[in-house]
Each structure stands twice: as C-alpha cells, then as structure tokens.
Motif scaffolding. Structure first.
Motif, mmCIF file in Angstrom:
data_model
loop_
_atom_site.group_PDB
_atom_site.id
_atom_site.type_symbol
_atom_site.label_atom_id
_atom_site.label_comp_id
_atom_site.label_asym_id
_atom_site.label_seq_id
_atom_site.Cartn_x
_atom_site.Cartn_y
_atom_site.Cartn_z
ATOM 1 N N PHE A 264 71.225 9.456 53.347
ATOM 2 C CA PHE A 264 70.836 9.211 51.948
ATOM 3 C C PHE A 264 69.652 8.240 52.036
ATOM 4 O O PHE A 264 68.507 8.641 51.894
ATOM 5 N N VAL A 265 69.939 7.013 52.404
ATOM 6 C CA VAL A 265 68.910 5.997 52.679
ATOM 7 C C VAL A 265 69.525 5.028 53.690
ATOM 8 O O VAL A 265 70.581 4.453 53.422
ATOM 9 N N ALA A 266 68.867 4.858 54.844
ATOM 10 C CA ALA A 266 69.438 3.996 55.904
ATOM 11 C C ALA A 266 69.055 2.527 55.731
ATOM 12 O O ALA A 266 69.146 1.754 56.691
ATOM 13 N N TYR B 46 73.996 8.634 55.839
ATOM 14 C CA TYR B 46 74.027 7.168 55.873
ATOM 15 C C TYR B 46 73.528 6.568 54.549
ATOM 16 O O TYR B 46 72.450 6.911 54.068
ATOM 17 N N ALA B 47 74.318 5.681 53.990
ATOM 18 C CA ALA B 47 73.912 4.865 52.837
ATOM 19 C C ALA B 47 74.173 3.433 53.269
ATOM 20 O O ALA B 47 75.243 2.869 53.018
ATOM 21 N N LEU B 48 73.202 2.877 53.981
ATOM 22 C CA LEU B 48 73.397 1.562 54.600
ATOM 23 C C LEU B 48 72.441 0.546 53.985
ATOM 24 O O LEU B 48 71.316 0.885 53.602
ATOM 25 N N GLY B 49 72.882 -0.714 53.931
ATOM 26 C CA GLY B 49 72.015 -1.780 53.427
ATOM 27 C C GLY B 49 71.440 -1.400 52.069
ATOM 28 O O GLY B 49 72.178 -1.100 51.129
ATOM 29 N N GLY B 50 70.105 -1.386 51.983
ATOM 30 C CA GLY B 50 69.447 -1.018 50.727
ATOM 31 C C GLY B 50 69.835 0.361 50.227
ATOM 32 O O GLY B 50 69.734 0.638 49.030
ATOM 33 N N PHE C 216 78.933 4.583 54.434
ATOM 34 C CA PHE C 216 78.478 3.488 53.579
ATOM 35 C C PHE C 216 78.640 2.157 54.311
ATOM 36 O O PHE C 216 79.596 1.977 55.068
ATOM 37 N N GLY C 217 77.757 1.221 54.032
ATOM 38 C CA GLY C 217 77.955 -0.103 54.590
ATOM 39 C C GLY C 217 76.815 -1.041 54.270
ATOM 40 O O GLY C 217 75.739 -0.633 53.829
ATOM 41 N N GLN C 218 77.121 -2.315 54.455
ATOM 42 C CA GLN C 218 76.112 -3.376 54.291
ATOM 43 C C GLN C 218 76.005 -4.065 55.656
ATOM 44 O O GLN C 218 76.604 -5.123 55.869
ATOM 45 N N PRO C 219 75.223 -3.472 56.567
ATOM 46 C CA PRO C 219 75.180 -4.001 57.934
ATOM 47 C C PRO C 219 74.148 -5.107 58.134
ATOM 48 O O PRO C 219 73.822 -5.437 59.272
ATOM 49 N N ARG D 89 81.069 -3.852 58.542
ATOM 50 C CA ARG D 89 81.798 -2.619 58.889
ATOM 51 C C ARG D 89 81.388 -1.480 57.961
ATOM 52 O O ARG D 89 81.224 -1.674 56.759
ATOM 53 N N GLN D 90 81.208 -0.305 58.586
ATOM 54 C CA GLN D 90 80.805 0.853 57.807
ATOM 55 C C GLN D 90 82.016 1.730 57.503
ATOM 56 O O GLN D 90 82.932 1.820 58.320
ATOM 57 N N VAL D 91 82.019 2.367 56.337
ATOM 58 C CA VAL D 91 83.154 3.203 55.950
ATOM 59 C C VAL D 91 82.687 4.632 55.717
ATOM 60 O O VAL D 91 81.593 4.869 55.202
ATOM 61 N N LYS D 92 83.537 5.571 56.125
ATOM 62 C CA LYS D 92 83.234 6.988 55.939
ATOM 63 C C LYS D 92 83.673 7.429 54.538
ATOM 64 O O LYS D 92 84.324 6.674 53.814
ATOM 65 N N ALA D 93 83.348 8.669 54.225
ATOM 66 C CA ALA D 93 83.545 9.163 52.853
ATOM 67 C C ALA D 93 84.987 8.990 52.356
ATOM 68 O O ALA D 93 85.189 8.536 51.224
#
Ligand code: CAA
Length: 264
Positions: free
Chosen positions: A66-68, A111-115, A134-137, A170-174
């Motif tokens: 999606f947006v990394a 990936y929908a990470l950080g921003g 998803f995650g805020q790494p 930590r990142q989470v899956k769908a």
C-alpha cells in the motif's frame, strides 16, 4: 471532471462521484516522498470542493505495498527543523484527508508501514487484502511516527494495544488487524478493488447530503464533550430538513419506492 496527470500517483474516477487514488511508486514500495505528498495534497484540495464527489478509495500500485512509509532516503539527511516542517506539512495533509466531506476508504494491498499505516488511519475505514501488513516500525529507525501515528492509532484501536505496537514496532497481518479493530475486514487480494467499489457504490446510492452530514458530525464532534457533540448533531439534523434529499427520501419511503437523491 477533468483529472490532472501526476508523477507519483494516479487519480481516476471509475464511476460518477467515486474517486480512486493509487499511490504509484512501486519501485520504492510506494513510499511517500515530498512529490507524492504534494500530489496527494492537490487531489485532496480538489475533492474537498467537489460537490459531486461521493467517496474516495485510496490504494497502492502493485501487489506488494500500500505504502511502505515516508521515504527514508529522502528523510535521512533532514535537519531537526526540516524534519519538524516535513512532519507538520504531512500532518496537515492527513488532517485534510480525515476532514474530506465524503467517506475515504483505504484499500490496503500489502505493506502499510509507518506513514503508510498513518495514511490508512487518516481514512474512515480500512479494507485489508489477504497479505496486508500493518505497523509503525519507526522505532527501528530511531524516530517516533511523524504523520499522526502516535495519535490516531490509540484513538482507532484499544490504546494499550496501540502503544504495544508503537513501542515495539511489531507488525500485524490482516487477520490480526481485523481482530484488533484496525482493519474493518479482510478480503482476497484479487477482490480488494471490487470490494472497494462495492462499498463506494453503496455510499453513493445513499442520500449524498446526509452522508456528508454524518461525516461532518463525526469530525466536528471528536474534539467536543458528548453534550456539545450531540448539540452539533442536532444542528446538522436540523440542516438536513432544509434539503431536497430529506424531502425525497421521506416521500419515497411513504410512497414505497426507491428514493432518487440529487445531493442537495
Ligand atoms: N522509503 C524509501 N524506500 C523504501 C521504503 C521507504 N519507506 N520502503 C521500501 N523502500 C525501497 C527499498 O529501499 C528498496 O529499494 P531498492 O530496490 O532501490 O533497494 C525497495 O523499496 C524494495 O524494498 P526492500 O528491498 O526492502 O523489500 P523487502 O521485500 O525486502 O522488504 C519491507 C519490504 C519490509 C517493507 C522493507 O522495505 C521495509 O522495512 N521498508 C521500510 C518500512 C519502514 O520502516 N517504514 C517507516 C518509514 S519512517 C516513517 O514512515 C515515518 C513517519 O511516520 C512519517
């Protein structure tokens, strides 16, 4: 509506009133650089004043992301002042997305990470493809989130769970994203766009003025206490009775036929 061409995103209108924005930098996993953010701001400014808009779908190009996140190569050498300005400008944009007069739905296709997670959180709801992450790494990079993640994640899901994800990266899956209330639903990857269109069509078939009032009531009420927020709702409820949509919607119900809304 003639839609301008952009370098880092595509803005399409697959059906009247339904806007589809695809962040299009797949080689950088659709990371948000300053050009992409400026182009997104341009789309949002147009939609904010488009009386015919009914819904926004936001997604990323390709099957992987999606947006990394914000573009790390561009952020790397920012001074503290530049970093603050970068964050403030993007935060303004994400507030403008949140305040759009029509519903915005994030179609998260990887990936929908950080921003990227923060962009999804600026939308009213999130549909996750199988394979979405998803995650805020940001803490892995030595920074906190800068596009609203510390504020929106604990407001969207249980604060304790949000803080766990923010502190650990930590990142989470769908499936887990749905279980914790971050995503509304999970769909097969090849059904994501069709599901988005189905939702947008459903919204577009309702009273457009009423849908905008729902969004406005929620937006304006968030910063108020319950009594004040309910007063805002009463004002908007009253306003609805000045609309042709209210007259048509109620007349159609009593005449046992489908309403034909004009959006005014
Ligand atoms: N910024 C810039 N480029 C990025 C990027 C980002 N956020 N994420 C991925 N890319 C680039 C990679 O550098 C790589 O480019 P090259 O091919 O030129 O080397 C390309 O996209 C593909 O990425 P990977 O090779 O890393 O792909 P992978 O499948 O091995 O890993 C990933 C995928 C796990 C998503 C990994 O790319 C990754 O961890 N990306 C960074 C995620 C991240 O930390 N996001 C937060 C950014 S900070 C932020 O967003 C702050 C804020 O709140 C505003």
């Amino acid at each position: 509506m003639n839609l301008p061409e952009y370098h880092c995103l595509r803005h399409e209108q697959p059906e009247p009133g339904i806007h589809l924005v695809t962040i299009d930098r797949p080689r950088a996993l659709n990371a948000l650089d300053t050009t992409t953010l400026a182009e997104l701001a341009s789309v949002v400014a147009r939609l904010a004043v488009d009386p015919d808009a009914r819904a926004l779908l936001l997604t990323g190009e390709g099957a992987k992301a999606f947006v990394a996140g914000a573009d790390i190569s561009q952020m790397q050498s920012l001074s503290p002042e530049q970093a603050r300005a970068f964050s403030a400008k993007a935060s303004r944009l994400f507030l403008d997305i949140e305040a759009l007069p029509v519903p915005a739905i994030a179609l998260v296709n990887g990936y929908a990470l950080g921003g990227g997670c923060e962009l999804a959180l600026a939308c009213d709801w999130i549909v996750a493809a199988e394979g979405a992450v998803f995650g805020q790494p940001e803490v892995n990079l030595g920074i906190p989130p800068g596009f609203g993640g510390t504020q929106r994640l604990p407001r969207r899901i249980a604060p304790g769970k949000a803080l766990e994800l923010l502190f650990t990266g930590r990142q989470v899956k769908a499936d887990e994203a749905v279980a914790i209330g971050l995503a509304n639903e999970k769909v097969p990857a090849d059904a994501l766009l069709a599901r988005g269109m189905e939702l947008a069509r459903t919204i577009a078939s309702k009273g457009p003025f009423a849908v905008r009032l729902v969004k406005q009531a929620w937006q304006r009420g968030q910063s108020l206490d319950l009594a004040q927020a309910c007063a805002v709702e009463s004002d908007l409820f009253g306003l609805a009775f000045s609309s042709a949509d209210q007259k048509e919607g109620m007349r159609a119900f009593l005449e046992k036929r489908a309403a034909v809304f004009r959006g005014d």
